[in-house]
Write a protein that holds these residues in place. Sequence first.
Motif, mmCIF file in Angstrom:
data_model
loop_
_atom_site.group_PDB
_atom_site.id
_atom_site.type_symbol
_atom_site.label_atom_id
_atom_site.label_comp_id
_atom_site.label_asym_id
_atom_site.label_seq_id
_atom_site.Cartn_x
_atom_site.Cartn_y
_atom_site.Cartn_z
ATOM 1 N N VAL A 81 -6.799 -9.591 2.513
ATOM 2 C CA VAL A 81 -7.624 -8.756 1.630
ATOM 3 C C VAL A 81 -6.739 -7.884 0.736
ATOM 4 C CG1 VAL A 81 -9.429 -6.981 1.538
ATOM 5 C CG2 VAL A 81 -9.570 -8.822 3.219
ATOM 6 N N ASN A 82 -5.682 -7.340 1.291
ATOM 7 C CA ASN A 82 -4.760 -6.530 0.506
ATOM 8 C C ASN A 82 -4.098 -7.369 -0.583
ATOM 9 O OD1 ASN A 82 -3.304 -4.000 0.050
ATOM 10 N ND2 ASN A 82 -1.525 -5.147 0.759
ATOM 11 N N GLY A 83 -3.700 -8.584 -0.261
ATOM 12 C CA GLY A 83 -3.117 -9.472 -1.265
ATOM 13 C C GLY A 83 -4.091 -9.799 -2.376
ATOM 14 N N LEU A 84 -5.342 -10.070 -2.011
ATOM 15 C CA LEU A 84 -6.369 -10.347 -3.024
ATOM 16 C C LEU A 84 -6.559 -9.151 -3.948
ATOM 17 C CD1 LEU A 84 -9.034 -12.175 -0.814
ATOM 18 C CD2 LEU A 84 -7.569 -13.211 -2.581
ATOM 19 N N VAL A 119 -6.608 8.071 4.200
ATOM 20 C CA VAL A 119 -6.268 8.793 2.969
ATOM 21 C C VAL A 119 -5.990 7.799 1.837
ATOM 22 C CG1 VAL A 119 -4.520 10.269 1.882
ATOM 23 C CG2 VAL A 119 -5.461 10.883 4.115
ATOM 24 N N ALA A 120 -5.257 6.748 2.135
ATOM 25 C CA ALA A 120 -4.962 5.727 1.121
ATOM 26 C C ALA A 120 -6.238 5.055 0.627
ATOM 27 C CB ALA A 120 -3.986 4.698 1.680
ATOM 28 N N ALA A 121 -7.165 4.791 1.525
ATOM 29 C CA ALA A 121 -8.444 4.184 1.128
ATOM 30 C C ALA A 121 -9.217 5.123 0.205
ATOM 31 C CB ALA A 121 -9.275 3.831 2.361
ATOM 32 N N LEU A 122 -9.231 6.400 0.531
ATOM 33 C CA LEU A 122 -9.918 7.385 -0.327
ATOM 34 C C LEU A 122 -9.260 7.460 -1.705
ATOM 35 C CD1 LEU A 122 -10.586 10.208 2.287
ATOM 36 C CD2 LEU A 122 -12.267 8.631 1.288
ATOM 37 N N LEU A 123 -7.941 7.392 -1.742
ATOM 38 C CA LEU A 123 -7.242 7.399 -3.032
ATOM 39 C C LEU A 123 -7.533 6.133 -3.829
ATOM 40 C CD1 LEU A 123 -3.838 8.957 -1.951
ATOM 41 C CD2 LEU A 123 -5.614 10.016 -3.367
ATOM 42 N N ALA A 124 -7.693 5.012 -3.151
ATOM 43 C CA ALA A 124 -8.046 3.761 -3.840
ATOM 44 C C ALA A 124 -9.438 3.865 -4.459
ATOM 45 C CB ALA A 124 -7.964 2.579 -2.882
ATOM 46 N N VAL A 125 -10.367 4.488 -3.741
ATOM 47 C CA VAL A 125 -11.714 4.703 -4.289
ATOM 48 C C VAL A 125 -11.636 5.625 -5.507
ATOM 49 C CG1 VAL A 125 -13.983 5.722 -3.842
ATOM 50 C CG2 VAL A 125 -12.921 4.239 -2.126
ATOM 51 N N ALA A 139 -9.392 -0.458 -1.090
ATOM 52 C CA ALA A 139 -9.899 0.537 -0.140
ATOM 53 C C ALA A 139 -10.447 -0.143 1.110
ATOM 54 C CB ALA A 139 -10.976 1.394 -0.798
ATOM 55 N N ILE A 140 -11.165 -1.232 0.915
ATOM 56 C CA ILE A 140 -11.690 -1.985 2.065
ATOM 57 C C ILE A 140 -10.536 -2.510 2.913
ATOM 58 C CG2 ILE A 140 -12.915 -4.096 2.719
ATOM 59 C CD1 ILE A 140 -14.715 -3.560 0.196
#
Length: 155
Positions: A72-75, A136-142, A51-52
């Motif tokens: 960050v996405n890879g991590l 929206v993708a960040a909210l879904l990740a949360v 999400a971050i």
Amino acid sequence: MPDGMEPEAAVAVLMPLTSVAMVASTVLGGWLSDKYDRRKLFVGASALLSAIALVIPAASTSWTAMLAFAVVNGLAFGCYMAVDTALVTMVLPKAEDAARDMGVLNIANAGPQIIAPFIASVIVSVSGGYTALFVVAALLAVAGALAVKPIRGVR
């Protein structure tokens, strides 16, 4: 992208960054998860890290932001894929049905990958850009991180 950089060159920089971060977090996240016997913690934390990562390009369209996003996405993705797979195998109902259950899981993972591009295109079209899609993708990740909390029988 920096002035004069072609999209192909940008991808040639971003993909190795993502890949190296992914490999490092797959190994480290899996090892730490085993060492501390904590699957849910690592799955939830990696979903929150995702999400971050998704907020980075929503907040800034600079090249530096895209480099940070790639790392960050890879991590997040590497750790998530390593530890979530372990978590899933630990919560299967019966060992003798594991192959069937993993097959169902594979179908469940493929379904959203088929539908997501259509939903993403609607979000981008309606909002007029990609910022809303990243939000929206960040909210879904949360939401995904929170969905791990009720799992019982696994730490």
